[in-house]
Design an enzyme around this catalytic site. Structure first.
Site, PDB file in Angstrom:
ATOM      1  N   ASN A   1      17.580   7.755  31.511  1.00 48.25           N
ATOM      2  CA  ASN A   1      17.996   8.159  30.168  1.00 48.25           C
ATOM      3  C   ASN A   1      17.259   9.390  29.663  1.00 48.25           C
ATOM      4  OD1 ASN A   1      19.466   5.884  30.509  1.00 48.25           O
ATOM      5  ND2 ASN A   1      18.696   4.798  28.697  1.00 48.25           N
ATOM      6  N   TYR A   2      17.881  10.036  28.716  1.00 50.73           N
ATOM      7  CA  TYR A   2      17.330  11.264  28.151  1.00 50.73           C
ATOM      8  C   TYR A   2      15.860  11.081  27.749  1.00 50.73           C
ATOM      9  CZ  TYR A   2      17.198  15.706  25.796  1.00 50.73           C
ATOM     10  OH  TYR A   2      16.873  16.986  25.455  1.00 50.73           O
ATOM     11  N   LYS A   3      15.600   9.997  27.059  1.00 56.53           N
ATOM     12  CA  LYS A   3      14.276   9.715  26.487  1.00 56.53           C
ATOM     13  C   LYS A   3      13.156   9.772  27.517  1.00 56.53           C
ATOM     14  CE  LYS A   3      12.271   5.926  23.809  1.00 56.53           C
ATOM     15  NZ  LYS A   3      12.564   4.526  23.437  1.00 56.53           N
ATOM     16  N   GLY A   4      13.421   9.261  28.705  1.00 57.14           N
ATOM     17  CA  GLY A   4      12.435   9.362  29.774  1.00 57.14           C
ATOM     18  C   GLY A   4      11.253   8.424  29.646  1.00 57.14           C
TER      19      GLY A   4
END
Ligand code: B12
Ligand code: B12
Ligand SMILES: Cc1ncc(COP(=O)(O)O)c(C=O)c1O
Ligand SMILES: Cc1ncc(COP(=O)(O)O)c(C=O)c1O
Lengths: 260, 518, 518, 260
Positions: free
Chosen positions: A130-133
């Site tokens: 996911n983007y958040k990482g």
């Protein structure tokens, strides 16, 4: 810290080179007493502990006693005999990764990931995809060069494989967090076998990850690489890029030390 | 920083306690000023630059002083005899001391050299001694100005392998893991030795010998660590036992930062004679004062033999007395690391609150003092998993009440001197507690009519009562009655009494003279 | 008991939050009242006394309900069809259900029996169902009156060997070591099963299957422990997943004390469809309400996927909503164990203070509720020595803010389901912290303008803002936008949606009818 | 708790009979990484741990790594083979002790105790001898039938022996708390040898005590009995009375469990 390289074979270190000090704790189905103490000593000795000290002996349930033991372990480990190669420490930067994908591959890398079987622990696979990482490092979704599909939790192997085929994915990412009675190994292996049976094993780079996973285990199960605790998305991105560009990919990093 | 939560503290009672403690100390000070000891005189010789051991390992300073003591001549001060040897043509104090030690005959003092002449002759050498101390102090201050110390409470750990080279490894490891202060614990038997061993040592039970060479080795290691980790690492050892003054000198010139040093610990826990201890502690502190070293007193130990709930006030009583003694030796409040400890039975209801009360009370009564806060030891068992928790609660009190120097609890306390891992884990745990509860002390207020407040009030009241008692009976008697640590000692009993000497009227000691002028 | 330290809490904001939550729940309640599900209908059959499995292990209630659902007849309620089978001569609900399941043909409802007649026919059987619940409840109350529970926070531990007989051993061991509540964790896969397994089970990954027989076995073990140790031991299991209502029934009659039961957990963490979940949770709670069982909600889980600092308010938002749902299902505040957790990164500055703020705020907002307080899990690593300390700080917040139900942290959290030793050590540690800091909450006051107060104010304000938002978009949308746990779900997505059925106008369910009158 | 008596030989108990679960911790002179993790696994395996899990791996000093490991120990201990006899659990009451002394011996029992060598830990010997006692049990000084001399700490063996002879003592009680490099054993043995050399070994009942002492060790060193952590004065009094009245004395109690 010591000027000399570690003596081989290595012994445990208490506060002096070669003292072999280790700590153990365990429960025996005995009631505290002279005999239990002696049993704990002998039990420790059978593990190779010399002069074991039974530091504590407490009733922890009716008929069960908890022990803490210290002793000088006679065992050692010869590090030079360990064939697991050491990690390549420098990972690729985000820019390098993007650059290589665009120049060498000229298209996006498609990855499909899931937490499989009855396992519902998505935090790990989310951290990678996911983007958040994770720990400040953004996930594969954040790269221009990646197209990441996160199928979430409790995905059956056949669904995962079907989806990967449908998407014509480059890589399949499997996360396994529950490890009781080695169900992670079983689940992982079953996927590989299914892929082989369907004749698609080599169509994908297949990665295995989770808190109890390491590279060695993943290879044993038939994956291309394994990633353990502390993995950052960039580690995975770097690995995939090099692998898919036909270079020798860096080894997955060791599980990171967890201290703060 | 916001204001910390406080407990009620009656300032008049505190003032009264200080006044009584002053009288108690004055009484003893009169005795001190009239006496010297073999330990003191050896220290003076060392300060004059005398060094070395004979082929039996006996230090030159011991041979010289013992010889003059046996001859009944020490009452004039070893300095006087040293001056005479210099006057007789010895080229420097070292040669002069050798003459005192091994010279054909003991100098009986016939003819020549008045005390004043002796003082004049020694003046440059005495000045040199001061200079050595001052140089070390300045070097420390320069380094500390450049490489700053971490925030308080300072995390203090011990190393104790017995081998100074291993200790150096452990000390650096501790610094790496976050320690601010590293103490090298002394070998079990050293404090009863009436001499200081010589050179680097690699064997010792329960700890490592305190020798001047060992001080150098470990100081080098912690200096390196300071530079490397960008955090000043303090070095500590023990100025206690029969050589407390000599070690104070060694520490002063080897640039140690702290010393365990207490006016009464040796009496109570080593059965060292009280006259000897009072004399020695005074001189040791004179050196310490000049060197800018911080002392750590030993009241925490009381609670290992006496009950920490019932006898909590004895810690405070003793702190007032230690403070009074320290003031008389020229120490500043900022140098007085008064000791106390978290030693209440952890299974007592509200034990944590009682510890809070005591810690906060001490913090308020001694606001400028770098209070030394000791972890649980007595109630530790071999259950290392429980001990971790016990120590965490201790650290929480430490950060909440802003103690200055926190000795870290070790989960292996009941088992062994700490291993590398034990120290690492203790540091990690302490870092967590300090971070997670950083501002707890500012965030809370203690209820004015609560248990904590009541406990603090009670402890101060009982300390005042005890001080009144001690003054009435004198401290000599009070110790005889078991006032501290539930231990009883007599005035002429214990080790080292034979080493105490009444000063003659014409006693010469120019170094002490200079120190007293500081 | 003295008064506990409080944080500022704006009562008007709290009232506003409750009012908004009521509207949010009312919106959903309209949906619930118009629907049923296969899970609900199976539960009703069980409550009528229907039991047993076929030779494939498929429960009779499943076969019967599935058949009528497939036939499109479930909208009238399985009770209606059961009544018809009884009217057709079956001797009891069991025989009637067998006919529904295995009978030659599906009853298409031609002729005879009006809904009211069906209700009348079922009335005695429905009354029997109520009686079974009430009998169990009375037995619990009698036992609890005789064998008293320990003081709060109650120490709650899990057992999870996979084998119910081993679980019983572990449960008694836990009680011996001081536990007040024992939960049998469910096998990893169970919540997605759309049936309840049957009989005693000895295999299970990650936990033990919840079956009625297993409930009996473990209840017997904890009853014995209660008697033996003279302390009432509560028994807990999971009313969640696709069978949440059935398990509620089983727990009610097997005299469990608590159930994990949340209006939204299944949606968020098991990807169970929201319509299904809302319908099921309502019926499960109707049984729970009558049984006098305490629920434990699952807001703590949010902080395992979302950040515990940034998303702290989502826990509170959800608690208001869970409370509103629970009220609509007839639960008393005293039965609402609203969940929250100690999941802030321990290495954040003042993390302990933020945890205090949250715990105290929740305590004040829900004063009658048996708040469920979860230990650190997410930030646990395999460093068991550090984890002990982390858990101790958690327990300290628990006792200081007087949480009601404290799940004990386990030092092996990141490694495995707790071993006997891990549980023992956790209980020992907790006993220590509770004892040592027993009255801490009464002893302190939080500074009105401090960090803790500010944090509490912020969390309440943010929860209010979020509630306004959720109401505006409706909860269906809000969940779609990731309002809770950073997880997004759609109205018709997720598992079990096919099992939701709109009630027909002539829907029959006399058992629910009675429960709704309670 | 289990209805059946413990199976012999006993394995460690995690949460299921026979799972053999034990915990270990140790330090190796290595830097965290793939290789260190593998080294830790092998090191654990050499102790007999199957499927070891390296739960944590943290840098704890430059070049040193700290590990926590769990694994299934293959070892077991056969309790039936342990010759150390189990404790007699009922100690004599104070009244019984006093009664026996006055009726059977008709005089006071004289005991001399000390903490010997460079050891200054008096709390243990004080607990046994002084009026105050230990954990609510008053010390030997409190008995009418005992005359107790506590010489305190750092007493040399020759002084202790001389004093015992001068007092015509019945028993000598030695406490040793410092145990680094087994100095307690050396000190204890040296006393026994001195007594033998002087031909007085059999003139005294000689007891050895301390946190690392047990009956077995004391016998090995030549003492009559050994007393470990948690000993109460009454245990010692009871032992002495029976021994001196010529009865078979109860064995020293096992070290007490320390839980609360
Ligand atoms: C959060 C959590 C949950 C959450 C999960 C929420 C969610 N949506 O993920 C909730 C509360 C729902 C939950 C439920 C359960 N949990 Co849980 N849970 C945890 C917990 C606390 C943290 C896990 C976590 O998020 N770690 C953080 C992530 C970032 O780390 P990670 O997964 O290791 O991932 C990293 C690497 O491994 C790697 N990685 C992981 N996967 C992959 C994949 C690839 C391809 C790559 C390249 C890398 C990679 O990269 C990540 C980033 O570095 C752990 C305990 C702990 N502290 O570890 C227990 C734990 C994992 N849970 C456990 C259990 C048993 C359960 C339950 C089965 C309990 C029950 N019976 O009810 C349930 C059921 C869940 C199920 N069916 O799977 C056990 C597992 C025991 C075991 N070893 O088998 C643990 C260890 C707790 C315990 N001691 O009992 N849990
Ligand atoms: C209190 C204490 C001190 C006090 C001692 C005060 C005093 N007057 O006794 C002070 C602060 C002075 C001290 C100093 C030191 N200590 Co210390 N101390 C402790 C401590 C905290 C508690 C010991 C204690 O009092 N236990 C309570 C008593 C009641 O238990 P016990 O001794 O086991 O006695 C019971 C039984 O064993 C038995 N028993 C004991 N003796 C006998 C004899 C007989 C005949 C019988 C029948 C029974 C019996 O009955 C008793 C009652 O049940 C321990 C750590 C710990 N928690 O154990 C460290 C500890 C013992 N100390 C230690 C050390 C190293 C020192 C120092 C050497 C440190 C230094 N270098 O400066 C110094 C020097 C002391 C010296 N020369 O001996 C180490 C020993 C390491 C080792 N195993 O070798 C320990 C384990 C701490 C550590 N981890 O480093 N210490
Ligand atoms: C003030 C003080 N001095 C000295 C010591 C111990 O040193 P030694 O026994 O070697 O004198 C202690 C004990 O910790 C102490 O507190
Ligand atoms: C409210 C609630 N229900 C259920 C569960 C887990 O149970 P399952 O996943 O078996 O439904 C949890 C997790 O701890 C929970 O908090």
């Amino acid at each position: 810290m010591h000027p000399t390289p570690p003596a081989k074979p290595l012994r445990a270190y208490g506060d002096r080179e070669g003292d072999g000090m280790v700590q153990m704790s365990f429960v025996l189905q005995l009631t505290p007493g002279v005999r239990a103490r002696e049993a704990a000593k002998r039990f420790s000795e059978s593990h190779g502990l010399r002069e074991p000290i039974v530091a504590t002996m407490e009733l922890c349930a009716e008929g069960y006693t908890y022990f803490v033991v210290y002793g000088h372990s006679k065992h050692s480990v010869d590090v030079s005999q360990i064939d697991v190669p050491e990690v390549r420490t420098e990972a690729l930067t985000r820019e390098e990764i993007e650059h290589r994908i665009s120049t060498r591959l000229g298209r996006k890398i498609i990855v499909v990931g899931a937490c499989t079987g009855s396992d519902a622990h998505t935090v790990g696979i989310d951290a990678i995809l996911n983007y958040k990482g994770y720990a400040g490092d953004k996930g594969l979704e954040s790269y221009k060069g990646f197209e990441a599909y996160n199928l979430g939790a409790q995905v059956e192997n056949d669904q995962l494989l079907a989806r990967a085929r449908a998407l014509d994915a480059d890589a399949i990412l499997v996360s396994q967090v529950i490890t009781q009675r080695n169900c992670h190994k079983e689940n992982g292996q079953a996927l590989i076998e299914m892929a082989k049976k369907e004749g698609v094993r080599d169509d994908f780079v297949m990665l295995f990850g989770g808190p109890r996973v390491d590279h060695k285990l993943a290879l044993e199960l038939g994956f291309d690489a394994g990633f353990g605790p502390g993995t950052k998305p960039a580690d995975v991105a770097g690995y995939l890029v090099e692998k898919l560009c036909g270079l020798e990919p860096p080894l997955p990093p060791a599980s990171k030390p967890t201290a703060k | 920083m916001g204001t910390m939560a406080t407990v009620p503290m009656d300032v008049r009672t505190v003032a009264a306690c200080r006044a009584i403690a002053a009288e108690i100390a004055d009484d003893v000070q009169r005795y001190i000023d009239a006496h010297t000891s073999v330990g003191v005189e050896r220290t003076i010789l060392r300060a004059f630059g005398v060094d070395g051991v004979d082929d039996q390992g006996a230090p030159l300073v011991n041979v010289a002083v013992d010889r003059y003591q046996k001859a009944g001549l020490l009452d004039r001060g070893i300095s006087y005899w040293l001056a005479r040897a210099l006057a007789a043509g010895m080229k420097d104090p070292q040669e002069a001391a050798e003459r005192l030690a091994y010279g054909h005959e003991v100098d009986r003092g016939e003819g020549g050299l008045s005390p004043d002449q002796a003082r004049a002759l020694l003046a440059p050498h005495a000045a040199l001694a001061m200079q050595r101390i001052d140089t070390a102090r300045e070097a420390r201050e320069a380094l500390r100005a450049r490489v700053k110390a971490g925030p308080t409470p300072h995390k203090y750990v011990i190393v104790a392998t017995g081998n100074i080279y291993d200790d150096a490894v452990q000390a650096r490891a501790a610094a790496h893991a976050g320690a601010d202060i590293v103490a090298v614990i002394r070998a079990t038997a050293q404090s009863l030795l009436d001499y200081v061993p010589h050179g680097a040592t690699t064997e010792g039970y329960g700890g490592t010998f305190a020798t001047q060479e060992n001080f150098k080795i470990i100081r080098r290691a912690t200096d390196q660590a300071s530079e490397e980790y960008g955090r000043y690492i303090q070095q500590t050892n023990y100025s206690s036992g029969l050589c407390m003054a000599e070690i104070a000198w060694m520490a002063a010139v080897e640039r140690l930062d702290m010393l365990l040093n207490d006016a009464m610990y040796g009496i109570l826990f080593r059965d060292i004679n009280m006259c000897r201890t009072f004399v020695d502690q005074y001189v040791s502190r004179r050196f310490i004062a000049r060197a800018g070293i911080v002392i750590n007193t030993g009241e925490d130990n009381y609670l290992t033999t006496a009950d920490a709930v019932e006898k909590a006030h004895t810690v405070l009583t003793s702190q007032f007395i230690n403070e009074a003694f320290a003031l008389r030796a020229g120490l500043k409040e900022q140098q007085m690391g008064l000791g106390h400890a978290y030693e209440i039975d952890p299974w007592l209801e509200d034990s944590f609150l009682m510890e809070m009360a005591q810690a906060q009370l001490i913090r308020q009564i001694f606001p400028k003092h770098p209070i030394k806060w000791m972890p649980p030891t007595k109630h530790k068992t071999g259950d290392i998993f429980f001990a971790q928790v016990h120590d965490a609660m201790f650290s929480l009190v430490g950060i909440t009440t802003n103690q200055s120097i926190e000795l870290l609890g070790m989960f292996s306390e009941a088992i062994q001197n700490p291993l590398l891992m034990d120290r690492y884990l203790s540091l990690k745990k302490t870092r967590y507690v300090y971070t997670a509860a950083k501002h707890l002390g500012e965030e809370i207020q203690w209820k004015p009519d609560g248990r904590v407040a009541a406990r603090a009030t009670q402890v101060l009241r009982e300390a005042h009562e005890q001080l009144v008692d001690v003054q009435r009976t004198t401290i000599w008697e009070a110790i005889g009655n078991g006032a501290f640590a539930d231990v009883k000692r007599t005035r002429t009993g214990g080790k080292g009494y034979a080493g105490v000497v009444a000063r003659a009227k014409d006693y010469v000691n120019p170094i002490l003279g200079l120190l007293e002028k500081t």
